[in-house]
Enzyme design. Structure first.
Site, PDB file in Angstrom:
ATOM      1  N   ASN A 148       0.882  -0.864   0.049  1.00 20.96           N
ATOM      2  CA  ASN A 148      -0.216  -0.176   0.663  1.00 20.96           C
ATOM      3  C   ASN A 148       1.207   1.494   0.347  1.00 20.96           C
ATOM      4  OD1 ASN A 148      -1.842   2.074   0.964  1.00 20.96           O
ATOM      5  ND2 ASN A 148      -2.875   1.015   1.525  1.00 20.96           N
ATOM      6  N   ASP A 149       1.292   1.828   1.209  1.00 22.82           N
ATOM      7  CA  ASP A 149       1.971   2.961   1.421  1.00 22.82           C
ATOM      8  C   ASP A 149       3.306   3.345   0.615  1.00 22.82           C
ATOM      9  OD1 ASP A 149       0.289   3.842   3.488  1.00 22.82           O
ATOM     10  OD2 ASP A 149       1.293   2.338   4.917  1.00 22.82           O
ATOM     11  N   VAL A 150       3.681   1.764   0.656  1.00 25.29           N
ATOM     12  CA  VAL A 150       5.343   1.502  -0.885  1.00 25.29           C
ATOM     13  C   VAL A 150       4.862   1.773  -1.905  1.00 25.29           C
ATOM     14  CG1 VAL A 150       6.583   0.139   0.546  1.00 25.29           C
ATOM     15  CG2 VAL A 150       5.237  -0.871  -1.150  1.00 25.29           C
ATOM     16  N   VAL A 151       3.825   2.151  -2.684  1.00 24.44           N
ATOM     17  CA  VAL A 151       3.316   2.117  -4.241  1.00 24.44           C
ATOM     18  C   VAL A 151       2.132   3.620  -4.175  1.00 24.44           C
ATOM     19  CG1 VAL A 151       3.795  -0.108  -4.489  1.00 24.44           C
ATOM     20  CG2 VAL A 151       1.510   0.673  -3.882  1.00 24.44           C
ATOM     21  N   ALA A 189       0.185   3.073   7.824  1.00 21.91           N
ATOM     22  CA  ALA A 189      -0.041   4.258   7.733  1.00 21.91           C
ATOM     23  C   ALA A 189      -0.947   5.642   7.994  1.00 21.91           C
ATOM     24  CB  ALA A 189       1.284   4.698   7.061  1.00 21.91           C
TER      25      ALA A 189
END
Length: 470
Positions: A396-399, A437
């Site tokens: 999720n957060d890393v993309v 996050a």
């Protein structure tokens, strides 16, 4: 130097060399297993050497063998059972606990050594250098222990609330200054030594809690890496106290490797190490729900299978959702099936994907995914524009494109996998809920993105079945 002392030093030298060689072998998946074994043999040599050849200043051999062996047996039983039963999704919690145990051990060594120096509240026969090393081991080991316990509780879901309170940085800084002042007083003054020492212990434990509590979930891999380096440094200081070369070498290797990894991950997260140390790391911005991003497109398993079957190049982005579903083996089965059809398949690995450093690498290695297929962030970002399909599994957060184009986002400035540049992006999630996050992801509403809902393992198994019929 006696003959026994010479033999002990040789054992420690063998152990130290084994640690260095073992760490070097860990740099490649092909030699990593043997590297672990090599380092373990070195540790065994150092332990046996201590039992057989150690002599104190009076020439007396090691004592308390019964208690030592009882402790070793208990540790072996707990370690073996834990290693066999722990799930891959619980590995970050296990790493935090083991790391905390190392920090606690270093702190207890400092306490024991201090008690041997003190008499009637006054320190006798201790040099300034020795006291500084003792205090450093106590301070760093205590922070590592309490911080690791909080990290475990956060990863395990026992502590769900994150975010700094008003004056967080001022309090953290004040605690550090107080510890420094007390350390100076302890070194300069022989009176009230016990009060200063145990005040440092309490404040260090408090700082470990204050340091980790406000940290957001997306930043947790960096914190685990940093705490791991703390434990290594504390162990090295304990080695200095005992003039134990094996402890010093092992601690220095862990501390330096952990520090280097922390710096690498800080760069990936666009965080400064100074903010990490002051406890203002992540979790500083409150996010009040998801923004109104518009509508998203949903895709079926059958349509996904059709798209992937006719693709020339597919990149898989694994995330924590893949670990939760324990879908790494199904993911590799899909990889093999597509490869057999002549489709180029690789994996894009973000440095902080998952809940601990290298989480995705370990997960995929368990499924025997060839290491050559795992691509780092920079290499993957150059390949996305030439990729037909990107399959995001639980990441999720890393993309999240907000890291590049939304200055108000808590993840702004973080390096991401630029999957949005691919021709088509398919995101597998259970729901539209935000990631760890706690922020919405603009990627889900991009024109080239489709949402594939469901448990990762079930979805992958259905995909495999559909593609086999084509």
């Amino acid at each position: 130097m006696t003959f026994d002392t010479a033999l002990l030093l040789i054992c420690y030298l063998i152990g130290s060399l084994a640690f260095i060689v073992g760490l070097k072998m860990l740099s490649s998946p092909k030699t990593a297993l043997n590297g672990n074994r090599f380092a373990a043999i070195g540790m065994l040599v150092a332990i046996i050497g201590t039992f057989l050849f150690y002599r104190n200043s009076k020439g007396e051999p090691l004592g308390n063998f019964i208690l030592i062996f009882i402790a070793i047996v208990i540790g072996i039983i707990i370690g073996t059972l834990t290693a066999k039963k722990v799930k891959m999704t619980e590995m970050p919690q296990l790493v935090s606990l083991f790391n905390g145990a190392g920090g606690l051990c270093a702190a207890l060594i400092a306490v024991v050594e201090f008690k041997s120096l003190i008499s009637g509240g006054i320190i006798y026969q201790a040099s300034t250098g020795y006291l500084l090393i003792l205090i450093a081991g106590l301070l760093i080991g205590s922070i590592s222990f309490s911080g690791s316990v909080i990290a475990f509780a956060k990863l395990n879901g026992n502590i769900k609330k994150t975010g700094s309170f008003k004056g967080q940085q001022f309090i953290n800084f004040s605690v550090l200054i107080t510890v420094i002042v007390l350390s100076v007083l302890l070194v300069l003054s022989t009176a009230n030594a016990s009060i200063y020492f145990y005040a440092i212990l309490v404040l260090a434990l408090l700082y470990g809690v204050l340091f980790v509590v406000p940290i957001g979930g997306a930043d947790m891999p960096v914190v685990i890496s940093l705490l791991n380096s703390f434990t290594g440094i504390a162990t090295a200081f304990a080695g200095f106290l005992y003039s134990n070369q094996a402890m010093m070498t092992g601690g220095i290797l862990v501390g330096s490797a952990g520090t280097i990894l922390t710096l690498i991950m800080c760069r990936a997260m666009n965080r400064s190490l100074g903010k990490v140390l002051l406890g203002s790391f992540g979790g500083t911005k409150k996010v009040d729900g998801a923004k109104d991003e518009g509508s998203y497109k949903e895709i079926s398993v059958s349509d996904t299978a059709m798209v992937m079957n006719y693709a020339h190049k597919v990149i898989i982005v694994p995330g924590y959702g893949l670990a939760v579903a324990q879908a790494q083996h199904a993911c590799h089965d899909l990889d093999k099936l597509l490869t057999e059809k002549g489709i180029e398949v690789s994996y894009a690995i973000h440095p902080v994907a998952g809940r601990m450093p290298g989480h995705m690498n370990v997960l995929l290695a368990e499924a025997n995914v060839p290491y050559e297929k795992l691509k780092e962030l920079e290499q993957s970002n150059t390949e996305f524009p030439h990729t037909d399909v990107v399959l995001v599994l639980g990441a999720n957060d890393v993309v999240n494109p907000a890291a590049e184009n939304d200055a108000s986002s808590p993840v702004y400035g973080m390096q991401i996998l630029e999957v949005d540049k691919a021709k088509q992006v398919i995101v597998n999630k259970r729901t539209m809920n935000p990631g760890y996050a706690g922020i919405s992801n603009a990627l889900f509403y991009e024109p080239n993105t489709s949402m594939l809902f469901g448990d990762a393992k079930n979805v992958l198994e259905q995909l495999i079945a559909e593609i086999k019929t084509m």
